[in-house]
Design a protein around this motif. Structure first.
Motif, short mmCIF file in Angstrom:
data_model
loop_
_atom_site.label_atom_id
_atom_site.label_comp_id
_atom_site.label_asym_id
_atom_site.label_seq_id
_atom_site.Cartn_x
_atom_site.Cartn_y
_atom_site.Cartn_z
N GLU A 1 0.83 -1.21 0.00
CA GLU A 1 0.00 0.00 0.00
C GLU A 1 0.86 1.26 0.00
OE1 GLU A 1 -4.02 1.57 2.28
OE2 GLU A 1 -2.96 -0.21 2.99
N GLN A 2 1.95 1.24 0.74
CA GLN A 2 2.87 2.38 0.74
C GLN A 2 3.47 2.59 -0.65
OE1 GLN A 2 5.89 2.04 3.80
NE2 GLN A 2 4.41 1.21 5.23
N LEU A 3 3.83 1.50 -1.31
CA LEU A 3 4.39 1.58 -2.66
C LEU A 3 3.36 2.13 -3.65
CD1 LEU A 3 6.90 0.99 -4.36
CD2 LEU A 3 5.94 -1.28 -4.79
N ARG A 4 2.10 1.67 -3.54
CA ARG A 4 1.05 2.18 -4.43
C ARG A 4 0.84 3.67 -4.24
NH1 ARG A 4 -1.46 -2.73 -3.01
NH2 ARG A 4 -2.77 -1.68 -1.48
N LEU B 1 1.34 9.05 -6.28
CA LEU B 1 1.62 10.47 -6.06
C LEU B 1 2.70 10.99 -7.02
CD1 LEU B 1 1.11 12.97 -4.25
CD2 LEU B 1 3.06 12.21 -2.91
N VAL B 2 3.82 10.30 -7.11
CA VAL B 2 4.90 10.74 -7.99
C VAL B 2 4.46 10.64 -9.45
CG1 VAL B 2 7.25 10.26 -8.74
CG2 VAL B 2 6.69 10.23 -6.32
N GLY B 3 3.75 9.58 -9.81
CA GLY B 3 3.25 9.44 -11.18
C GLY B 3 2.26 10.54 -11.53
N GLY B 4 1.38 10.90 -10.60
CA GLY B 4 0.45 12.00 -10.84
C GLY B 4 1.16 13.32 -11.05
N VAL C 1 4.21 13.70 -12.23
CA VAL C 1 4.87 13.62 -13.54
C VAL C 1 3.86 13.86 -14.66
CG1 VAL C 1 6.03 12.03 -15.13
CG2 VAL C 1 6.80 12.20 -12.77
N VAL C 2 2.67 13.27 -14.55
CA VAL C 2 1.63 13.47 -15.57
C VAL C 2 1.22 14.94 -15.63
CG1 VAL C 2 -0.79 12.96 -16.11
CG2 VAL C 2 0.77 11.10 -15.55
N LEU C 3 1.03 15.58 -14.47
CA LEU C 3 0.70 17.01 -14.45
C LEU C 3 1.80 17.85 -15.08
CD1 LEU C 3 -0.98 17.53 -10.98
CD2 LEU C 3 -2.04 17.72 -13.22
N TYR C 4 3.02 17.50 -14.83
CA TYR C 4 4.15 18.23 -15.42
C TYR C 4 4.15 18.10 -16.94
CZ TYR C 4 8.92 19.49 -16.65
OH TYR C 4 10.00 20.07 -17.24
N ILE C 5 3.93 16.88 -17.42
CA ILE C 5 3.93 16.65 -18.87
C ILE C 5 2.75 17.37 -19.54
CG2 ILE C 5 3.63 14.85 -20.63
CD1 ILE C 5 5.30 13.03 -18.79
N LEU C 6 1.58 17.36 -18.89
CA LEU C 6 0.41 18.01 -19.46
C LEU C 6 0.55 19.54 -19.51
CD1 LEU C 6 -2.52 15.95 -17.94
CD2 LEU C 6 -1.72 15.93 -20.29
N THR C 7 1.28 20.12 -18.59
CA THR C 7 1.43 21.58 -18.55
C THR C 7 2.69 22.07 -19.25
OG1 THR C 7 2.50 21.45 -16.38
CG2 THR C 7 0.11 21.79 -16.41
N MET C 8 3.45 21.20 -19.86
CA MET C 8 4.67 21.65 -20.57
C MET C 8 4.37 22.59 -21.73
SD MET C 8 7.25 18.40 -20.49
CE MET C 8 8.36 19.06 -21.70
N PRO C 9 3.27 22.45 -22.51
CA PRO C 9 3.01 23.40 -23.60
C PRO C 9 2.65 24.81 -23.11
CG PRO C 9 1.75 21.38 -23.92
CD PRO C 9 2.37 21.30 -22.58
N TYR C 10 2.33 24.95 -21.85
CA TYR C 10 1.95 26.26 -21.31
C TYR C 10 3.02 26.72 -20.33
CZ TYR C 10 -2.37 24.18 -22.96
OH TYR C 10 -3.30 23.54 -23.72
N PRO C 11 4.07 27.36 -20.82
CA PRO C 11 5.16 27.74 -19.92
C PRO C 11 4.71 28.79 -18.90
CG PRO C 11 5.50 28.70 -22.08
CD PRO C 11 4.31 27.79 -22.19
N ASN C 12 5.26 28.69 -17.77
CA ASN C 12 4.94 29.60 -16.68
C ASN C 12 6.16 30.48 -16.43
OD1 ASN C 12 3.92 30.89 -14.50
ND2 ASN C 12 4.12 29.15 -13.10
N PHE C 13 6.00 31.79 -16.61
CA PHE C 13 7.11 32.70 -16.37
C PHE C 13 6.55 34.02 -15.88
CE2 PHE C 13 5.78 33.24 -20.70
CZ PHE C 13 5.75 34.61 -20.89
N THR C 14 7.39 34.83 -15.33
CA THR C 14 6.99 36.14 -14.86
C THR C 14 7.13 37.13 -16.02
OG1 THR C 14 7.86 35.57 -12.71
CG2 THR C 14 7.40 37.90 -13.10
N PRO C 15 6.03 37.76 -16.49
CA PRO C 15 6.14 38.68 -17.61
C PRO C 15 6.83 39.97 -17.19
CG PRO C 15 3.90 38.61 -16.81
CD PRO C 15 4.67 37.59 -16.03
N THR C 16 7.85 40.35 -17.90
CA THR C 16 8.58 41.59 -17.62
C THR C 16 8.85 42.32 -18.92
OG1 THR C 16 10.69 40.41 -17.76
CG2 THR C 16 9.74 40.66 -15.57
#
Length: 188
Positions: free
Chosen positions: A132-135, A140-143, A145-160
């Motif tokens: 259960e700990q492994l699951r 959590l880590v897989g989720g 990573v998936v969120l990171y991959i899904l948001t890669m086309p939308y870069p987040n930066f501070t507009p200056t």
């Protein structure tokens, strides 16, 4: 002031023993040995007579004594004791050494430095099983990573805006020219 009085031996004499030494402990400690080689484990017992002598050496019954196999670690005739940590021992028992929950003359486990009261407890029942700990970890880590991959086309930066430098390099003359970013003149 009281400590100064004790140092200079003023006031009443308080006598109390520094160590609580029992006679049986002194006899056992005196028979144990004087050099490191006296404490070393002997060869692995092969005959029943050697096994009985080794059991007597470590204060165990013959039926309870079992030596480690001769696998090259050099543990010799040291007894193979069960994994019982300090946390698993009875805290209300009258131990000879209550800080370590041990009795005098009791053999230590070969890995006593690992299974101390403040370290690993092999008998501890975990709230969640290892599967259960492994699951949860993989989920959590897989989720993430998936969120990171899904948001890669939308870069987040501070507009200056571009930095306002006081000088600008003129490409034709290769000289620095003063740059005006704002004026205080009224708008026409």
């Amino acid at each position: 002031m009281a400590s100064l009085g004790k140092f200079l031996h003023f006031g009443p004499k308080i006598t109390r023993p520094l160590l609580h030494i029992r006679p049986q402990n002194v006899v056992l400690a005196a028979q144990a040995g004087y050099w490191n080689k006296d404490w070393a484990a002997g060869p692995v017992p092969k005959t029943p007579a050697e096994k009985a002598a080794a059991a007597k050496k470590y204060g165990l019954l013959e039926k309870d004594y079992e030596a480690y196999p001769d696998d090259g670690f050099g543990w010799g005739d040291y007894p193979k004791l069960p994994y019982v940590s300090g946390d698993s021992r009875d805290p209300y028992y009258d131990w000879d050494i209550p800080e370590l929950k041990r009795n005098f003359g009791e053999p230590l486990h070969i890995e006593a430095d690992i299974i101390g009261e403040d370290r690993w407890d092999p008998n501890f029942d975990y709230r969640y099983s290892l599967g259960e700990q492994l699951r949860w970890f993989v989920g959590l880590v897989g989720g993430l990573v998936v969120l990171y991959i899904l948001t890669m086309p939308y870069p987040n930066f501070t507009p200056t805006m571009q930095k306002e430098m006081p000088y600008k390099l003129n490409e034709e003359t290769r000289e620095w020219e003063l740059q005006k970013h704002y004026t205080f003149e009224p708008v026409e």
